[in-house]
Enzyme design. Structure first.
Site, PDB file in Angstrom:
ATOM      1  N   HIS A  75       2.867   3.283  -8.692  1.00  0.00           N
ATOM      2  CA  HIS A  75       2.773   2.422  -9.359  1.00  0.00           C
ATOM      3  C   HIS A  75       3.786   1.645 -10.264  1.00  0.00           C
ATOM      4  O   HIS A  75       4.333   0.276  -9.985  1.00  0.00           O
ATOM      5  CB  HIS A  75       1.624   1.897 -10.263  1.00  0.00           C
ATOM      6  CG  HIS A  75       0.344   2.261  -8.942  1.00  0.00           C
ATOM      7  ND1 HIS A  75      -0.107   1.559  -8.090  1.00  0.00           N
ATOM      8  CD2 HIS A  75      -0.302   2.762  -9.395  1.00  0.00           C
ATOM      9  CE1 HIS A  75      -1.433   2.104  -7.790  1.00  0.00           C
ATOM     10  NE2 HIS A  75      -1.739   2.419  -8.651  1.00  0.00           N
ATOM     11  N   ARG A 123       1.743  -4.639   5.905  1.00  0.00           N
ATOM     12  CA  ARG A 123       1.152  -3.764   5.431  1.00  0.00           C
ATOM     13  C   ARG A 123       1.695  -2.748   5.422  1.00  0.00           C
ATOM     14  O   ARG A 123       1.939  -2.246   6.401  1.00  0.00           O
ATOM     15  CB  ARG A 123      -0.806  -3.235   5.724  1.00  0.00           C
ATOM     16  CG  ARG A 123      -1.663  -3.102   4.878  1.00  0.00           C
ATOM     17  CD  ARG A 123      -2.860  -2.427   5.055  1.00  0.00           C
ATOM     18  NE  ARG A 123      -3.114  -1.767   4.232  1.00  0.00           N
ATOM     19  CZ  ARG A 123      -4.553  -1.642   3.764  1.00  0.00           C
ATOM     20  NH1 ARG A 123      -5.290  -2.692   4.391  1.00  0.00           N
ATOM     21  NH2 ARG A 123      -4.955  -1.337   3.035  1.00  0.00           N
ATOM     22  N   LEU A 176      11.743 -20.809  -4.149  1.00  0.00           N
ATOM     23  CA  LEU A 176      10.926 -19.601  -3.259  1.00  0.00           C
ATOM     24  C   LEU A 176       8.904 -20.209  -4.493  1.00  0.00           C
ATOM     25  O   LEU A 176       8.908 -20.106  -5.342  1.00  0.00           O
ATOM     26  CB  LEU A 176      10.901 -18.523  -3.802  1.00  0.00           C
ATOM     27  CG  LEU A 176      10.337 -17.514  -3.106  1.00  0.00           C
ATOM     28  CD1 LEU A 176       9.552 -16.834  -1.790  1.00  0.00           C
ATOM     29  CD2 LEU A 176      11.067 -15.580  -3.216  1.00  0.00           C
ATOM     30  N   ARG A 205     -11.358   2.168  -9.076  1.00  0.00           N
ATOM     31  CA  ARG A 205     -10.076   2.884  -8.414  1.00  0.00           C
ATOM     32  C   ARG A 205     -10.980   3.872 -10.089  1.00  0.00           C
ATOM     33  O   ARG A 205     -11.376   2.981 -11.483  1.00  0.00           O
ATOM     34  CB  ARG A 205      -9.093   2.493  -8.582  1.00  0.00           C
ATOM     35  CG  ARG A 205      -8.661   2.300  -7.749  1.00  0.00           C
ATOM     36  CD  ARG A 205      -7.401   1.846  -7.159  1.00  0.00           C
ATOM     37  NE  ARG A 205      -6.657   1.939  -5.674  1.00  0.00           N
ATOM     38  CZ  ARG A 205      -6.007   1.590  -4.708  1.00  0.00           C
ATOM     39  NH1 ARG A 205      -5.028   1.797  -5.753  1.00  0.00           N
ATOM     40  NH2 ARG A 205      -6.369   1.118  -3.819  1.00  0.00           N
ATOM     41  N   GLY A 224       0.219   5.341  -4.705  1.00  0.00           N
ATOM     42  CA  GLY A 224      -0.439   6.419  -4.960  1.00  0.00           C
ATOM     43  C   GLY A 224       0.051   7.655  -4.099  1.00  0.00           C
ATOM     44  O   GLY A 224       0.472   8.825  -5.207  1.00  0.00           O
ATOM     45  N   ASP A 243       0.627  -0.993   0.388  1.00  0.00           N
ATOM     46  CA  ASP A 243       0.503   0.016  -0.045  1.00  0.00           C
ATOM     47  C   ASP A 243       0.438   1.167   0.003  1.00  0.00           C
ATOM     48  O   ASP A 243       1.777   1.380   0.269  1.00  0.00           O
ATOM     49  CB  ASP A 243      -0.832   0.313   1.456  1.00  0.00           C
ATOM     50  CG  ASP A 243      -2.173   0.477   1.103  1.00  0.00           C
ATOM     51  OD1 ASP A 243      -2.164   1.821  -0.104  1.00  0.00           O
ATOM     52  OD2 ASP A 243      -2.618   0.600   1.871  1.00  0.00           O
ATOM     53  N   GLU A 295       0.723 -13.041  12.559  1.00  0.00           N
ATOM     54  CA  GLU A 295       1.449 -11.568  13.428  1.00  0.00           C
ATOM     55  C   GLU A 295       1.302 -10.558  12.468  1.00  0.00           C
ATOM     56  O   GLU A 295       1.491 -10.497  11.439  1.00  0.00           O
ATOM     57  CB  GLU A 295       2.855 -12.180  13.591  1.00  0.00           C
ATOM     58  CG  GLU A 295       2.775 -12.793  15.048  1.00  0.00           C
ATOM     59  CD  GLU A 295       2.065 -13.029  15.652  1.00  0.00           C
ATOM     60  OE1 GLU A 295       2.004 -12.029  16.135  1.00  0.00           O
ATOM     61  OE2 GLU A 295       1.703 -14.027  16.500  1.00  0.00           O
ATOM     62  N   GLU A 304     -12.067  -4.953  -5.363  1.00  0.00           N
ATOM     63  CA  GLU A 304     -12.633  -3.269  -4.670  1.00  0.00           C
ATOM     64  C   GLU A 304     -11.851  -2.597  -5.682  1.00  0.00           C
ATOM     65  O   GLU A 304     -12.421  -1.569  -6.000  1.00  0.00           O
ATOM     66  CB  GLU A 304     -12.546  -3.201  -3.361  1.00  0.00           C
ATOM     67  CG  GLU A 304     -13.719  -4.334  -2.021  1.00  0.00           C
ATOM     68  CD  GLU A 304     -13.059  -5.750  -1.907  1.00  0.00           C
ATOM     69  OE1 GLU A 304     -13.722  -6.657  -1.557  1.00  0.00           O
ATOM     70  OE2 GLU A 304     -11.450  -6.004  -2.784  1.00  0.00           O
TER      71      GLU A 304
END
Length: 254
Positions: free
Chosen positions: A41, A192, A135, A75, A27, A24, A211, A71
């Site tokens: 971005h 986040r 990975l 945008r 923008g 996040d 966590e 969601e």
């Protein structure tokens, strides 16, 4: 197939085996620099490369990135179009590198909403990297945790029609294999960036005991030092999974 239940205590170590990230702040990073949001971005893609590389070096086995939520279609159309274009370019340019470095790519979400070109690139990238195991990189695109639970429920009912008359037979062991990330253990650590303190409909079934780490750093500025700081915080957490501290520390019988 991987499965962990809330009734079992998963193995965990000094480095999260499964790291999930909401990327996040792209923008806002751009806006603060008087740049269009799209510039954020573009810069964020560079951060993805750095974080994937760092996770591989630090011993993370599963890395899941929330790239585009169900969601996010709300945008501005220009921003959505850019995000779709970035996804296409990433698949075209990065797959060879992922394959070379032992990274297996998974893409989860309602992919039918994407263009035929993008769906084809996703399928090809997953096929090219299917034998890699160093990975596991998962990109959640047009994904939502509620969508995941609903689609898993629909598949479970379709495969087990007796559940309609015998709902008591539905338990975690039967249900979980139909979730989008049934191939992976549940996340140990969630990060986040960008200052928000919520999970925003991301892996809501899978993160029952994860966590949760929040940082004000915007995603384009998130680097290896920031990642290692989050891991250091993680190492300081006492992961009890419903037990007492005394049980975890071995001073009390289970």
């Amino acid at each position: 197939m991987s499965f962990s239940s809330t009734q079992t205590i998963p193995e965990h170590g000094q480095v999260p085996g499964h790291l999930a990230i909401v990327m996040d702040g792209n923008g806002r990073w751009a806006t603060r620099r008087l740049l269009p949001r799209t510039a954020g971005h573009l810069r964020g893609v560079q951060t993805v490369r750095r974080v994937v590389e760092a996770c591989g070096e630090l011993g993370v086995r599963y890395l899941t990135l929330f790239a585009f939520s169900s969601e996010n279609w709300r945008r501005p159309a220009e921003e959505v179009s850019l995000l779709m274009g970035l996804f296409v370019k990433m698949l075209q340019k990065e797959v060879a590198t992922l394959k070379k470095n032992g990274v297996r790519l998974h893409v989860i979400g309602e992919l039918s909403a994407f263009s035929e070109e993008l769906r084809g690139l996703i399928a090809d990238a997953q096929e090219q990297t299917r034998d890699n195991d160093t990975l596991h990189l998962t990109i959640a695109a047009n994904y939502g945790g509620r969508w995941d639970i609903l689609q898993a429920t629909q598949k479970a009912l379709a495969a087990n029609p007796q559940l309609v008359d015998h709902p008591e037979q539905l338990d975690e062991a039967l249900f979980s294999p139909y979730l989008a990330m049934s191939y992976a253990p549940e996340p140990d650590l969630f990060i986040r960036t960008g200052g928000e303190r919520r999970i925003s409909n991301f892996l809501i079934w899978q993160m029952a005991y994860t966590e949760l780490y929040f940082t004000d750093v915007y995603w384009p500025d998130f680097d290896r030092a920031q990642l290692e700081q989050a891991f250091e915080w993680y190492r300081g957490r006492e992961r009890r999974f419903g037990r007492t501290s005394a049980q975890v520390q071995g001073t009390l019988a289970p």
